[in-house]
Design a protein around this motif. Structure first.
Motif, PDB file in Angstrom:
ATOM      1  N   LEU A   1       1.178  -1.004  -0.150  1.00 46.46           N
ATOM      2  CA  LEU A   1       0.114  -0.254   0.377  1.00 46.46           C
ATOM      3  C   LEU A   1       1.143   1.081   0.079  1.00 46.46           C
ATOM      4  CD1 LEU A   1      -2.123  -1.027   2.261  1.00 46.46           C
ATOM      5  CD2 LEU A   1      -2.772  -0.013   0.372  1.00 46.46           C
TER       6      LEU A   1
ATOM      7  N   VAL B   1      -6.095   4.143  -9.425  1.00 49.22           N
ATOM      8  CA  VAL B   1      -6.127   3.800  -7.930  1.00 49.22           C
ATOM      9  C   VAL B   1      -7.203   3.065  -7.511  1.00 49.22           C
ATOM     10  CG1 VAL B   1      -6.240   4.673  -5.859  1.00 49.22           C
ATOM     11  CG2 VAL B   1      -4.879   6.137  -7.268  1.00 49.22           C
ATOM     12  N   ALA B   2      -7.920   2.907  -7.884  1.00 48.02           N
ATOM     13  CA  ALA B   2      -9.465   2.354  -7.890  1.00 48.02           C
ATOM     14  C   ALA B   2      -9.274   0.695  -8.038  1.00 48.02           C
ATOM     15  CB  ALA B   2     -11.035   2.957  -8.713  1.00 48.02           C
ATOM     16  N   VAL B   3      -8.507   0.563  -9.476  1.00 46.67           N
ATOM     17  CA  VAL B   3      -8.162  -0.573 -10.259  1.00 46.67           C
ATOM     18  C   VAL B   3      -6.704  -1.464  -8.824  1.00 46.67           C
ATOM     19  CG1 VAL B   3      -6.837  -2.319 -12.364  1.00 46.67           C
ATOM     20  CG2 VAL B   3      -8.635  -0.871 -12.176  1.00 46.67           C
TER      21      VAL B   3
ATOM     22  N   LEU C   1      -5.686  -0.636  -5.986  1.00 47.42           N
ATOM     23  CA  LEU C   1      -6.542  -1.093  -4.669  1.00 47.42           C
ATOM     24  C   LEU C   1      -7.445  -2.662  -4.585  1.00 47.42           C
ATOM     25  CD1 LEU C   1      -6.560   2.224  -3.416  1.00 47.42           C
ATOM     26  CD2 LEU C   1      -5.222   0.512  -2.345  1.00 47.42           C
ATOM     27  N   ALA C   2      -8.099  -2.829  -5.561  1.00 53.79           N
ATOM     28  CA  ALA C   2      -9.101  -3.500  -5.851  1.00 53.79           C
ATOM     29  C   ALA C   2      -8.015  -4.844  -5.804  1.00 53.79           C
ATOM     30  CB  ALA C   2     -10.222  -3.798  -6.854  1.00 53.79           C
ATOM     31  N   ILE C   3      -6.704  -5.017  -6.449  1.00 47.76           N
ATOM     32  CA  ILE C   3      -6.124  -5.771  -7.005  1.00 47.76           C
ATOM     33  C   ILE C   3      -5.363  -6.102  -5.125  1.00 47.76           C
ATOM     34  CG2 ILE C   3      -3.180  -6.877  -8.025  1.00 47.76           C
ATOM     35  CD1 ILE C   3      -4.823  -5.334 -10.734  1.00 47.76           C
TER      36      ILE C   3
ATOM     37  N   VAL D   1      -6.489  -5.617  -2.359  1.00 48.19           N
ATOM     38  CA  VAL D   1      -7.456  -6.392  -1.559  1.00 48.19           C
ATOM     39  C   VAL D   1      -7.501  -8.627  -1.939  1.00 48.19           C
ATOM     40  CG1 VAL D   1      -9.851  -6.861  -1.380  1.00 48.19           C
ATOM     41  CG2 VAL D   1      -8.422  -4.122  -0.987  1.00 48.19           C
TER      42      VAL D   1
ATOM     43  N   PHE E   1      -4.616  -9.889  -0.524  1.00 53.58           N
ATOM     44  CA  PHE E   1      -4.898  -9.664   0.550  1.00 53.58           C
ATOM     45  C   PHE E   1      -5.752 -10.943   0.981  1.00 53.58           C
ATOM     46  CE2 PHE E   1      -6.227  -8.799   4.760  1.00 53.58           C
ATOM     47  CZ  PHE E   1      -4.855  -8.924   5.830  1.00 53.58           C
ATOM     48  N   ARG E   2      -6.347 -11.039   0.300  1.00 59.80           N
ATOM     49  CA  ARG E   2      -7.909 -12.642   0.289  1.00 59.80           C
ATOM     50  C   ARG E   2      -6.706 -13.520   0.419  1.00 59.80           C
ATOM     51  NH1 ARG E   2     -12.423 -10.705  -2.835  1.00 59.80           N
ATOM     52  NH2 ARG E   2     -13.503  -9.420  -1.202  1.00 59.80           N
TER      53      ARG E   2
ATOM     54  N   LEU F   1      -9.834   6.645   0.150  1.00 59.45           N
ATOM     55  CA  LEU F   1     -10.059   5.191  -0.875  1.00 59.45           C
ATOM     56  C   LEU F   1      -9.088   4.982  -0.469  1.00 59.45           C
ATOM     57  CD1 LEU F   1     -11.646   3.343  -2.917  1.00 59.45           C
ATOM     58  CD2 LEU F   1     -10.011   4.138  -4.318  1.00 59.45           C
ATOM     59  N   PHE F   2      -7.078   5.662   0.285  1.00 59.50           N
ATOM     60  CA  PHE F   2      -6.138   4.599   0.674  1.00 59.50           C
ATOM     61  C   PHE F   2      -6.703   4.308   1.962  1.00 59.50           C
ATOM     62  CE2 PHE F   2      -3.567   5.926  -2.999  1.00 59.50           C
ATOM     63  CZ  PHE F   2      -3.186   4.257  -3.128  1.00 59.50           C
TER      64      PHE F   2
ATOM     65  N   LEU G   1      -8.123  -4.298   5.358  1.00 50.23           N
ATOM     66  CA  LEU G   1      -6.961  -5.039   5.489  1.00 50.23           C
ATOM     67  C   LEU G   1      -6.440  -5.159   6.733  1.00 50.23           C
ATOM     68  CD1 LEU G   1      -4.933  -4.545   2.355  1.00 50.23           C
ATOM     69  CD2 LEU G   1      -6.922  -5.702   2.507  1.00 50.23           C
TER      70      LEU G   1
ATOM     71  N   VAL H   1     -13.332  -3.214 -10.785  1.00 50.45           N
ATOM     72  CA  VAL H   1     -12.888  -3.471  -9.609  1.00 50.45           C
ATOM     73  C   VAL H   1     -14.079  -4.195  -9.071  1.00 50.45           C
ATOM     74  CG1 VAL H   1     -13.601  -1.859  -7.449  1.00 50.45           C
ATOM     75  CG2 VAL H   1     -12.160  -1.042  -9.964  1.00 50.45           C
TER      76      VAL H   1
ATOM     77  N   LEU I   1     -13.058  -7.948 -10.023  1.00 48.47           N
ATOM     78  CA  LEU I   1     -12.191  -7.948  -8.885  1.00 48.47           C
ATOM     79  C   LEU I   1     -12.294  -8.481  -7.591  1.00 48.47           C
ATOM     80  CD1 LEU I   1      -9.400  -5.712 -10.045  1.00 48.47           C
ATOM     81  CD2 LEU I   1      -9.180  -8.439 -10.575  1.00 48.47           C
TER      82      LEU I   1
END
Lengths: 106, 168
Positions: free
Chosen positions: A30, A79-81, A83-85, A87, A90-91, B66-67, B74, B159, B162
Motif C-alpha cells: 500500500l 488507484v481504484a483498480v 487497490l482492488a488488486i 485486496v 490480501f485475500r 480510498l487508501f 485490511l 473493480v 476483482l
C-alpha cells in the motif's frame, strides 16, 4: 530573489526522487502504491510549471491543464483498480508485504 | 511570493519524506495528504486554480480516503524493523542521488529555465481559467473526454469483478 522555472522543476524532481526512494525501500504494498502516486503528482507539477512559464498570447497554455485533468482522472481509475488488486492479493496471501509475496499460483 | 513558495515546497517535500519514513501506514497516508495539499498550493501559485482545486478534491480527498479505507479494511500492521536493510537502502540512496545529480545538472545548463515568472495578461472579458479549460475540454478535446468516460466505466466494472469472492 525571483521565482524561476528552476525552483519548481527542482521541487518536482526532489518529490519524484522521494517517491522513487519510497518505492525502492518500503515493503508494504500500500505504501509503495502511495509513493507511486507521489511520483505521478510530482510529474504533474512539472507540466503546470512549463505551461505557466511558456505563455501563449499572454495566457498560460491551457492545453496542459486539460492534459492534467485527464491525468488526474486516469490516476483515480488506476488507484481504484490497483487497490482492488491489493485486496484480492490480501485475500489469498493474507499479507501486503512484498517480500512475502514470492510465489505465483500454486 | 518566494516565502510562500518556500513554505509550500517545504510542506510538499516534508509530507513526501513522511510517506517514506513513517512505518505506520496510516501516518504515511496522512503525510501524503499533507504533501498533496502543499502541491495543490504550488499549483495555485502557478495560476492553475482549477487544477489545484482538483488536486485537493480528487487526490487529497477521494484517493486518500480510498487508501485509508483499504488500510483499515485490511488491518495492515506496522512494518517491523528490517534486519539487513543496508543493501536496499544503499541501492535506493544511490539511485536517488544519481537522479538528483542529474536534475541539478540539467537545471544548471541554463537556457530558458532561469527566467522569472512571466506576467499573465488579463484575459479578454474576464474569463476565468475554468471557463477556458471548459471550452477546450468540450471543444477541441471532446473525443478524449468520451474515451475517459469509457475508461472510468471499464475501471468501475473491473473493480467490481476483482472484488468478487470467486473469480470465474
Amino acid at each position: 530573489m525571483d521565482l524561476t522555472l528552476n525552483h519548481f522543476l527542482f521541487v518536482s524532481g526532489a518529490l519524484f526522487a522521494i517517491g522513487l526512494a519510497g518505492v525502492l525501500v518500503r515493503r508494504n504494498l500500500l505504501v509503495i502504491f502511495m509513493c507511486l502516486e507521489l511520483m505521478l503528482a510530482a510529474a504533474n507539477l512539472t507540466l503546470v510549471a512549463f505551461s505557466r512559464f511558456n505563455l501563449v498570447d499572454g495566457q498560460p497554455a491551457y492545453d496542459a491543464h486539460v492534459l492534467l485533468f485527464f491525468i488526474i482522472t486516469v490516476a483515480a481509475a488506476e488507484v481504484a483498480v490497483g487497490l482492488a488488486i491489493i485486496v484480492a492479493l490480501f485475500r489469498t496471501k493474507e499479507t501486503t508485504d512484498v517480500t512475502k509475496v514470492n510465489t505465483m499460483k500454486y | 511570493m518566494t516565502f510562500l513558495f518556500c513554505l509550500f515546497a517545504a510542506l510538499a517535500l516534508i509530507g513526501g519524506i513522511g510517506v517514506v519514513v513513517c512505518r505506520n501506514p496510516v501516518s504515511a497516508a496522512f503525510s501524503m495528504i499533507l504533501s498533496f495539499l502543499g502541491l495543490a498550493s504550488l499549483f495555485i501559485q502557478l495560476d492553475a486554480f482549477l487544477v489545484g482545486t482538483l488536486q485537493v478534491l480528487v487526490y487529497a480527498g477521494a484517493i486518500m480516503v480510498l487508501f485509508l479505507f483499504i488500510i483499515m479494511l485490511l488491518d495492515v500492521q506496522e512494518e517491523e524493523k528490517r534486519r539487513f536493510p543496508l543493501i536496499s537502502f544503499a541501492g535506493a540512496g544511490a539511485v536517488v542521488t544519481a537522479f538528483l545529480v542529474l536534475v541539478i545538472l540539467v537545471l544548471n545548463r541554463g537556457g530558458t529555465a532561469g527566467r522569472s515568472l512571466p506576467v499573465v495578461a488579463p484575459s479578454e472579458s474576464g474569463q476565468s481559467d475554468v471557463h477556458r479549460i471548459g471550452e477546450l475540454l468540450f471543444g477541441t478535446y471532446w473525443f478524449p473526454v468520451q474515451i475517459v468516460g469509457v475508461l472510468l466505466l471499464a475501471a468501475t466494472v473491473g473493480v467490481v469483478v476483482l472484488s468478487k469472492k470467486e473469480l470465474k
